[in-house]
Design a protein around this motif. Structure first.
Motif, PDB file in Angstrom:
ATOM      1  N   LEU A   1       0.814  -1.216   0.000  1.00 18.87           N
ATOM      2  CA  LEU A   1       0.000   0.000   0.000  1.00 18.87           C
ATOM      3  C   LEU A   1       0.848   1.267   0.000  1.00 18.87           C
ATOM      4  CD1 LEU A   1      -2.899  -0.959   2.449  1.00 18.87           C
ATOM      5  CD2 LEU A   1      -3.072  -0.481  -0.004  1.00 18.87           C
ATOM      6  N   ARG A   2       2.098   1.158   0.464  1.00 15.83           N
ATOM      7  CA  ARG A   2       2.975   2.340   0.458  1.00 15.83           C
ATOM      8  C   ARG A   2       3.218   2.846  -0.957  1.00 15.83           C
ATOM      9  NH1 ARG A   2       7.063  -0.341   4.048  1.00 15.83           N
ATOM     10  NH2 ARG A   2       5.977  -0.381   6.008  1.00 15.83           N
ATOM     11  N   PHE A   3       3.145   1.960  -1.935  1.00 16.66           N
ATOM     12  CA  PHE A   3       3.396   2.332  -3.326  1.00 16.66           C
ATOM     13  C   PHE A   3       2.102   2.472  -4.119  1.00 16.66           C
ATOM     14  CE2 PHE A   3       6.948  -0.243  -1.749  1.00 16.66           C
ATOM     15  CZ  PHE A   3       7.943   0.710  -1.818  1.00 16.66           C
ATOM     16  N   SER A   4       0.987   2.457  -3.425  1.00 17.59           N
ATOM     17  CA  SER A   4      -0.310   2.576  -4.092  1.00 17.59           C
ATOM     18  C   SER A   4      -0.890   3.962  -3.859  1.00 17.59           C
ATOM     19  CB  SER A   4      -1.284   1.512  -3.550  1.00 17.59           C
ATOM     20  OG  SER A   4      -0.767   0.234  -3.736  1.00 17.59           O
ATOM     21  N   ARG A   5      -1.790   4.331  -4.732  1.00 20.99           N
ATOM     22  CA  ARG A   5      -2.461   5.626  -4.578  1.00 20.99           C
ATOM     23  C   ARG A   5      -3.729   5.393  -3.770  1.00 20.99           C
ATOM     24  NH1 ARG A   5      -2.726   8.728 -10.096  1.00 20.99           N
ATOM     25  NH2 ARG A   5      -2.140  10.518  -8.844  1.00 20.99           N
ATOM     26  N   VAL A   6      -3.644   5.754  -2.497  1.00 28.92           N
ATOM     27  CA  VAL A   6      -4.782   5.600  -1.598  1.00 28.92           C
ATOM     28  C   VAL A   6      -5.381   6.984  -1.356  1.00 28.92           C
ATOM     29  CG1 VAL A   6      -5.512   4.856   0.707  1.00 28.92           C
ATOM     30  CG2 VAL A   6      -3.698   3.613  -0.499  1.00 28.92           C
ATOM     31  N   PRO A   7      -6.677   7.159  -1.531  1.00 33.97           N
ATOM     32  CA  PRO A   7      -7.289   8.479  -1.264  1.00 33.97           C
ATOM     33  C   PRO A   7      -6.970   8.955   0.160  1.00 33.97           C
ATOM     34  CG  PRO A   7      -8.877   6.991  -2.271  1.00 33.97           C
ATOM     35  CD  PRO A   7      -7.649   6.184  -1.980  1.00 33.97           C
ATOM     36  N   ASP A   8      -6.866  10.254   0.314  1.00 34.08           N
ATOM     37  CA  ASP A   8      -6.454  10.822   1.603  1.00 34.08           C
ATOM     38  C   ASP A   8      -7.297  10.331   2.774  1.00 34.08           C
ATOM     39  OD1 ASP A   8      -4.444  12.186   0.387  1.00 34.08           O
ATOM     40  OD2 ASP A   8      -5.527  14.103   0.283  1.00 34.08           O
TER      41      ASP A   8
END
Length: 196
Positions: free
Chosen positions: A162-169
């Motif tokens: 998840l550190r390299f994924s685009r997670v919504p704020d």
């Protein structure tokens, strides 16, 4: 002999997967969330929990069957079981500090928190409440610890990705961790019905 092996196999499948202490029973979530930021630390935590869980289950089984039941001291079990767990955690802390200082520093506050890890206390209670023999208690506690470690490592792997994924704020931080945990729990529901 075959009956005993089948019983042990059922205990293993039920404890590690069907009734996973984290993903099915929701016990011991504090170290699960706190130590799942990377895989290496989660493996170390799993090993420490395994050591304490197995030893505390054996010690409490002997105390229960040879002291508490004959002397009718069942009402003391919570206090004595917690004391046994606290002593074993101190032993783990001393061993890690001396032999694996990097892991000791990485575990930080979560190492002493094993003392209050309700999963370890729950396994000590389940071991005596289910009426297991000593062999079954050892097998049960190893299986529960394995299930705990598997859940911990799976979440740590997801969090590293998840550190390299685009997670919504609004999902960043604990919300995405709990959503990931819920999805893992749903996946483990697939084991239901495997053992009766």
């Amino acid at each position: 002999m075959n009956g005993m092996l089948i019983t042990l196999l059922k205990i293993f499948i039920a404890a590690a997967f069907v009734d996973n202490i984290i993903l099915a029973r929701y016990i011991g979530l504090c170290p699960y969330i706190g130590m799942s930021s990377n895989v290496a630390n989660s493996i170390g935590m799993g090993m420490a929990v395994t050591f304490v869980m197995v030893l505390s289950s054996c010690v409490t089984w002997f105390l229960w069957n040879y002291i508490f039941l004959p002397l009718r001291l069942e009402y003391l079990r919570i206090m004595v079981f917690i004391l046994v767990i606290a002593v074993l955690v101190q032993l783990v802390e001393i061993l890690l500090k001396k032999n694996i200082p990097n892991l000791y520093r990485a575990m930080g506050i979560y190492l002493p928190l094993i003392t209050t890890n309700c999963a370890i206390l729950a396994v000590a209670f389940f071991g005596v409440d289910y009426g297991y023999t000593l062999l079954q208690v050892v097998f049960y506690s190893i299986s529960v610890a394995l299930g705990f470690t598997v859940a911990l490592v799976l979440l740590a792997g997801i969090r590293e990705r998840l550190r390299f994924s685009r997670v919504p704020d609004f999902y960043q931080g604990y919300p995405i961790v709990f959503i990931s945990t819920a999805l893992l729990a749903i996946a483990f529901l697939g084991f239901k019905g495997l053992v009766k």
